[in-house]
Write a protein that holds these residues in place. Structure first.
Motif, PDB file in Angstrom:
ATOM      1  N   ASP A 211       0.831  -1.206   0.000  1.00 23.90           N
ATOM      2  CA  ASP A 211       0.000   0.000   0.000  1.00 23.90           C
ATOM      3  C   ASP A 211       0.863   1.252   0.000  1.00 23.90           C
ATOM      4  OD1 ASP A 211      -2.268  -1.507  -0.038  1.00 23.90           O
ATOM      5  OD2 ASP A 211      -2.637  -1.401   2.127  1.00 23.90           O
ATOM      6  N   ALA A 212       1.983   1.206   0.730  1.00 26.30           N
ATOM      7  CA  ALA A 212       2.857   2.389   0.787  1.00 26.30           C
ATOM      8  C   ALA A 212       3.464   2.685  -0.586  1.00 26.30           C
ATOM      9  CB  ALA A 212       3.960   2.160   1.826  1.00 26.30           C
ATOM     10  N   ILE A 213       3.867   1.625  -1.300  1.00 23.87           N
ATOM     11  CA  ILE A 213       4.447   1.814  -2.633  1.00 23.87           C
ATOM     12  C   ILE A 213       3.416   2.395  -3.587  1.00 23.87           C
ATOM     13  CG2 ILE A 213       5.295   0.565  -4.659  1.00 23.87           C
ATOM     14  CD1 ILE A 213       6.771  -1.329  -2.757  1.00 23.87           C
ATOM     15  N   LEU A 214       2.203   1.839  -3.559  1.00 23.25           N
ATOM     16  CA  LEU A 214       1.161   2.314  -4.468  1.00 23.25           C
ATOM     17  C   LEU A 214       0.742   3.740  -4.132  1.00 23.25           C
ATOM     18  CD1 LEU A 214      -1.183  -0.773  -5.005  1.00 23.25           C
ATOM     19  CD2 LEU A 214       0.661   0.070  -6.439  1.00 23.25           C
ATOM     20  N   THR A 215       0.705   4.062  -2.836  1.00 23.67           N
ATOM     21  CA  THR A 215       0.329   5.425  -2.436  1.00 23.67           C
ATOM     22  C   THR A 215       1.338   6.432  -2.974  1.00 23.67           C
ATOM     23  OG1 THR A 215      -0.780   4.638  -0.434  1.00 23.67           O
ATOM     24  CG2 THR A 215      -0.117   6.961  -0.494  1.00 23.67           C
ATOM     25  N   LYS A 216       2.624   6.125  -2.835  1.00 21.26           N
ATOM     26  CA  LYS A 216       3.651   7.041  -3.338  1.00 21.26           C
ATOM     27  C   LYS A 216       3.589   7.143  -4.854  1.00 21.26           C
ATOM     28  CE  LYS A 216       8.570   8.133  -3.145  1.00 21.26           C
ATOM     29  NZ  LYS A 216       8.602   8.548  -4.558  1.00 21.26           N
ATOM     30  N   PHE A 217       3.424   5.991  -5.525  1.00 17.73           N
ATOM     31  CA  PHE A 217       3.339   6.010  -6.988  1.00 17.73           C
ATOM     32  C   PHE A 217       2.131   6.827  -7.443  1.00 17.73           C
ATOM     33  CE2 PHE A 217       1.783   4.201 -11.004  1.00 17.73           C
ATOM     34  CZ  PHE A 217       2.919   4.313 -11.791  1.00 17.73           C
ATOM     35  N   TYR A 218       1.023   6.665  -6.734  1.00 22.48           N
ATOM     36  CA  TYR A 218      -0.196   7.399  -7.098  1.00 22.48           C
ATOM     37  C   TYR A 218       0.012   8.901  -6.930  1.00 22.48           C
ATOM     38  CZ  TYR A 218      -4.941   9.241  -6.757  1.00 22.48           C
ATOM     39  OH  TYR A 218      -6.081   9.991  -6.934  1.00 22.48           O
ATOM     40  N   GLU A 219       0.593   9.305  -5.826  1.00 22.24           N
ATOM     41  CA  GLU A 219       0.809  10.740  -5.583  1.00 22.24           C
ATOM     42  C   GLU A 219       1.802  11.330  -6.585  1.00 22.24           C
ATOM     43  OE1 GLU A 219      -0.872  12.648  -3.713  1.00 22.24           O
ATOM     44  OE2 GLU A 219      -2.039  11.065  -2.746  1.00 22.24           O
ATOM     45  N   ASP A 220       2.787  10.547  -6.991  1.00 20.40           N
ATOM     46  CA  ASP A 220       3.765  11.040  -7.969  1.00 20.40           C
ATOM     47  C   ASP A 220       3.179  11.130  -9.383  1.00 20.40           C
ATOM     48  OD1 ASP A 220       5.638  11.204  -5.979  1.00 20.40           O
ATOM     49  OD2 ASP A 220       6.626   9.303  -6.471  1.00 20.40           O
ATOM     50  N   ASN A 221       2.108  10.375  -9.614  1.00 19.37           N
ATOM     51  CA  ASN A 221       1.528  10.313 -10.973  1.00 19.37           C
ATOM     52  C   ASN A 221       0.034  10.609 -10.968  1.00 19.37           C
ATOM     53  OD1 ASN A 221       3.857   8.913 -12.708  1.00 19.37           O
ATOM     54  ND2 ASN A 221       3.766   7.876 -10.723  1.00 19.37           N
ATOM     55  N   VAL A 222      -0.390  11.436 -10.022  1.00 20.33           N
ATOM     56  CA  VAL A 222      -1.828  11.662  -9.865  1.00 20.33           C
ATOM     57  C   VAL A 222      -2.456  12.261 -11.115  1.00 20.33           C
ATOM     58  CG1 VAL A 222      -1.553  13.975  -8.871  1.00 20.33           C
ATOM     59  CG2 VAL A 222      -3.575  12.585  -8.296  1.00 20.33           C
ATOM     60  N   PHE A 223      -1.673  13.005 -11.905  1.00 23.59           N
ATOM     61  CA  PHE A 223      -2.205  13.620 -13.117  1.00 23.59           C
ATOM     62  C   PHE A 223      -2.739  12.580 -14.094  1.00 23.59           C
ATOM     63  CE2 PHE A 223       2.205  12.649 -13.887  1.00 23.59           C
ATOM     64  CZ  PHE A 223       2.237  12.160 -15.185  1.00 23.59           C
ATOM     65  N   ARG A 224      -2.223  11.349 -13.998  1.00 29.46           N
ATOM     66  CA  ARG A 224      -2.652  10.298 -14.916  1.00 29.46           C
ATOM     67  C   ARG A 224      -4.032   9.744 -14.564  1.00 29.46           C
ATOM     68  NH1 ARG A 224       2.441   6.232 -14.903  1.00 29.46           N
ATOM     69  NH2 ARG A 224       0.962   4.969 -16.139  1.00 29.46           N
ATOM     70  N   TYR A 225      -4.490  10.035 -13.361  1.00 31.68           N
ATOM     71  CA  TYR A 225      -5.733   9.420 -12.893  1.00 31.68           C
ATOM     72  C   TYR A 225      -6.839  10.429 -12.607  1.00 31.68           C
ATOM     73  CZ  TYR A 225      -2.275   5.788 -12.365  1.00 31.68           C
ATOM     74  OH  TYR A 225      -1.267   4.895 -12.620  1.00 31.68           O
ATOM     75  N   GLN A 226      -6.567  11.699 -12.855  1.00 30.46           N
ATOM     76  CA  GLN A 226      -7.614  12.686 -12.654  1.00 30.46           C
ATOM     77  C   GLN A 226      -8.797  12.391 -13.578  1.00 30.46           C
ATOM     78  OE1 GLN A 226      -5.765  16.545 -13.100  1.00 30.46           O
ATOM     79  NE2 GLN A 226      -5.746  16.839 -10.890  1.00 30.46           N
ATOM     80  N   ILE A 227      -9.987  12.524 -13.042  1.00 30.50           N
ATOM     81  CA  ILE A 227     -11.198  12.283 -13.819  1.00 30.50           C
ATOM     82  C   ILE A 227     -11.620  13.600 -14.455  1.00 30.50           C
ATOM     83  CG2 ILE A 227     -13.612  11.562 -13.725  1.00 30.50           C
ATOM     84  CD1 ILE A 227     -12.867   9.823 -11.323  1.00 30.50           C
ATOM     85  N   PRO A 228     -11.652  13.683 -15.800  1.00 33.32           N
ATOM     86  CA  PRO A 228     -11.996  14.940 -16.466  1.00 33.32           C
ATOM     87  C   PRO A 228     -13.475  15.264 -16.266  1.00 33.32           C
ATOM     88  CG  PRO A 228     -11.772  13.174 -18.077  1.00 33.32           C
ATOM     89  CD  PRO A 228     -11.347  12.604 -16.762  1.00 33.32           C
ATOM     90  N   PRO A 229     -13.897  16.467 -16.698  1.00 33.00           N
ATOM     91  CA  PRO A 229     -15.309  16.847 -16.548  1.00 33.00           C
ATOM     92  C   PRO A 229     -16.218  15.811 -17.191  1.00 33.00           C
ATOM     93  CG  PRO A 229     -14.002  18.733 -17.238  1.00 33.00           C
ATOM     94  CD  PRO A 229     -13.105  17.548 -17.310  1.00 33.00           C
ATOM     95  N   ARG A 230     -17.357  15.558 -16.538  1.00 35.70           N
ATOM     96  CA  ARG A 230     -18.342  14.602 -17.052  1.00 35.70           C
ATOM     97  C   ARG A 230     -19.708  15.270 -17.108  1.00 35.70           C
ATOM     98  NH1 ARG A 230     -18.176  10.005 -12.908  1.00 35.70           N
ATOM     99  NH2 ARG A 230     -17.748  11.800 -11.551  1.00 35.70           N
ATOM    100  N   MET A 231     -20.432  14.914 -18.139  1.00 32.69           N
ATOM    101  CA  MET A 231     -21.769  15.461 -18.318  1.00 32.69           C
ATOM    102  C   MET A 231     -22.816  14.516 -17.731  1.00 32.69           C
ATOM    103  SD  MET A 231     -21.452  18.397 -19.764  1.00 32.69           S
ATOM    104  CE  MET A 231     -23.155  18.713 -20.189  1.00 32.69           C
ATOM    105  N   VAL A 232     -23.813  15.119 -17.111  1.00 33.24           N
ATOM    106  CA  VAL A 232     -24.989  14.376 -16.656  1.00 33.24           C
ATOM    107  C   VAL A 232     -26.137  14.808 -17.566  1.00 33.24           C
ATOM    108  CG1 VAL A 232     -26.529  13.847 -14.741  1.00 33.24           C
ATOM    109  CG2 VAL A 232     -24.114  14.358 -14.291  1.00 33.24           C
ATOM    110  N   ILE A 233     -26.634  13.878 -18.349  1.00 29.05           N
ATOM    111  CA  ILE A 233     -27.559  14.198 -19.440  1.00 29.05           C
ATOM    112  C   ILE A 233     -28.794  13.301 -19.364  1.00 29.05           C
ATOM    113  CG2 ILE A 233     -27.858  14.072 -21.957  1.00 29.05           C
ATOM    114  CD1 ILE A 233     -26.178  16.424 -21.173  1.00 29.05           C
TER     115      ILE A 233
END
Length: 556
Positions: A211-233
């Protein structure tokens, strides 16, 4: 001179010859864009001179570009596009101006005659000059309203003179003997190579994940996982299927649709034919075999058109009656139309709604909606049509690690696996090198390295070859390694998408690099021609740029 626009002329001489005469019969007045300063009446505008031609003069334009067009026709058989013709015209004008400046004498009759004999436009089937073709061409000029034989003679004489100028500017093309030897070695050296292909799919290193490794990797690469704007239609759907039953089609309609869409209705497999009873084509039988499918497809296509029209009428009615979603009038209108709005799962612009097979048309329309523009026009979908209604837009957000845990873990493992594969490449290279020194064959050395690295390696020794005659199945990335290899050396492992590649130079035999080798003189001439052409092209590029810039209108 342009020697590169002649390849298909001889094969299609009659057609091209007719087109050439037609083009030469048309007025060749060049029309510049407004920024060039060209106008229709020379008397009212400032002159703009380039290499002695006034670009604001219709007569000068006709001469400059007409001569270039005729020259291209004579030398190649067709006129380049606008940009190419403009550059060629300026190059000819620059060459003639230089010829005048250095007092280069006009072309002699013998030079012109020799030049005519080199033109592909007058070549026969054997590739040699055909006097009959030349005579036919001269006869055609007698009735040409635009060009006379004197015009053609003048252009040919200019082309000879231009060629002489360009030879002087290009120079001999200086090439060092070392350059020739290097090119000969590159082209004609005979290589015997061992190729080891390391299978990436077989590489399964141990990669600890916490978990510690994944947490650090996630924080270092958070831009890859940001969820872009989504429409509710929400949307109103107009289904085509119920409309298809009411669609009427005639046999004429079906025949036309069938023959207009052959790819949709492939012919049924024909029975085996024999010499005594050959199978004759029967379009009507082919049509009859797929008639039900044709009828279904045509009715559905027309039903989709009806559904789209109904959706368009619905959207226009909302506009015409100023109906806004969420108001009593809007709800009453939907009820009267027996329409119930459905909701799409939130979606991004890039992915589109899953319910509509990630349609980019639907996504584009949805992301144009907001509270002010609350509904869309009709949008066609495979099942009919829809009208979209804005409900909300979810902003960009950073997800929790738990939401993207599996993706983060997969990305981390793959990244570490790639790093370890690079490290494995160094180890494999060292192992193969050591085993070769110990006397193993290349195949045995590669097998030993595969066992030690717990990975699959396909190794083979290629038959001797040169770059001029490479093996058919060779991985062309090998050639990029040869410049860094000598006899007995092993390359570092290069990595492609699904494999690594290690190259062993088992042998390298150099060709004869002395001037006595006939290939030496041939290579020298090739390099010299290339150097000379580069020199000439650079000179004219600079000359044309400078001359045109001098004549540009100054900003007020």
């Amino acid at each position: 001179m342009i020697s590169w626009i002649q390849r298909t002329f001889q094969r299609h001489f009659k057609v091209i010859f007719g087109v050439m005469l037609l083009l030469m019969a048309l007025p060749l007045i060049w029309v510049f864009n407004p920024s060039s300063g060209s106008r229709t009446d020379d008397r009212h505008f400032v002159e703009r001179h380039v290499f002695g031609y006034n670009l604001n003069s219709a007569a000068d334009q006709s001469r400059l570009f007409g001569d270039a067009s005729l020259s291209a026709q004579l030398q190649a058989g067709y006129v380049p596009d606008q940009a190419g013709l403009e550059n060629y015209a300026f190059e000819r004008a620059a060459s003639l101006q230089i010829a005048d400046q250095i007092h280069l004498p006009p072309a002699t009759k013998d030079e012109i005659t020799d030049f005519i004999k080199t033109l592909r436009v007058f070549a026969g089937q054997n590739g040699q000059f055909d006097s009959q073709r030349y005579a036919s061409f001269r006869d055609s000029l007698k009735t040409n309203p635009r060009f006379s034989e004197a015009d053609v003679g003048r252009v040919l004489a200019d082309d000879v003179r231009i060629g002489n100028v360009q030879k002087l500017i290009a120079g001999p093309g200086y090439v060092l003997p070392a350059d020739v030897r290097h090119q000969l070695e590159t082209a004609d050296a005979t290589w015997t190579l061992g190729i080891a292909t390391v299978n990436y799919a077989s590489f399964h290193p141990n990669i600890p994940v916490t978990d510690a490794i994944l947490t650090k990797f996630y924080e270092d690469n958070v831009f890859r996982y940001q969820i872009p704007p989504r429409m509710v239609i929400t949307y109103a759907e107009f289904d085509a299927a119920p409309l298809a039953a009411a669609v009427k089609v005639t046999d004429t309609d079906l025949h036309k649709y069938y023959y207009d869409n052959p790819a949709k209705f492939p012919k049924p497999a024909a029975p085996a034919a024999d010499k005594k009873n050959p199978v004759k084509p029967d379009p009507e039988a082919d049509f009859a075999a797929v008639r039900p499918q044709v009828e279904t497809a045509l009715k559905l296509e027309r039903a989709r058109a009806l559904a789209l029209k109904n959706a368009s009428d619905f959207s226009y009615a909302l506009y015409e009656h100023h109906l806004t979603p969420g108001t009593p009038g809007f709800d009453a209108f939907l009820a009267a139309q027996h329409i119930t709005l459905k909701t799409l799962a939130p979606f991004t612009h890039e992915a589109g709604p899953a319910e509509f097979n990630h349609s980019s048309d639907v996504a584009d329309a949805a992301f144009k909606l907001d509270q002010e523009r609350s509904y869309s026009d009709a949008i066609g979908i495979p099942s009919g049509a829809v009208v979209l209604f804005y409900k909300d837009q979810l902003p960009t957000r950073k997800p929790l690690l738990t939401e993207v845990h599996d993706q983060v873990a997969s990305d981390y493992i793959e990244g570490e696996r790639r790093k370890k594969f690079v490290e494995l490449g160094r180890t494999l290279r060292s192992t193969i090198e050591a085993r070769l020194k110990a006397g193993d064959t290349f195949e045995k050395a590669a097998a030993a390295a595969a066992t030690a690295g717990d990975v699959k390696i396909d190794a083979k020794l290629l038959a001797p070859f040169s770059r001029r005659t490479p093996p058919r199945d060779i991985d062309y990335s090998v050639f990029s390694m040869l410049d860094q290899l000598d006899r007995g050396e092993i390359s570092p492992m290069t990595i492609a998408q699904d494999h690594g590649l290690i190259v062993y130079a088992a042998d390298k035999k150099l060709p004869d690099l002395s001037p006595a080798n006939p290939q030496f003189a041939s290579m020298h001439n090739q390099l010299a021609d290339g150097t000379a052409h580069t020199t000439m092209a650079g000179y004219f590029d600079d000359a044309i740029t400078t001359e045109v810039k001098k004549s540009e209108p100054k900003p007020e």
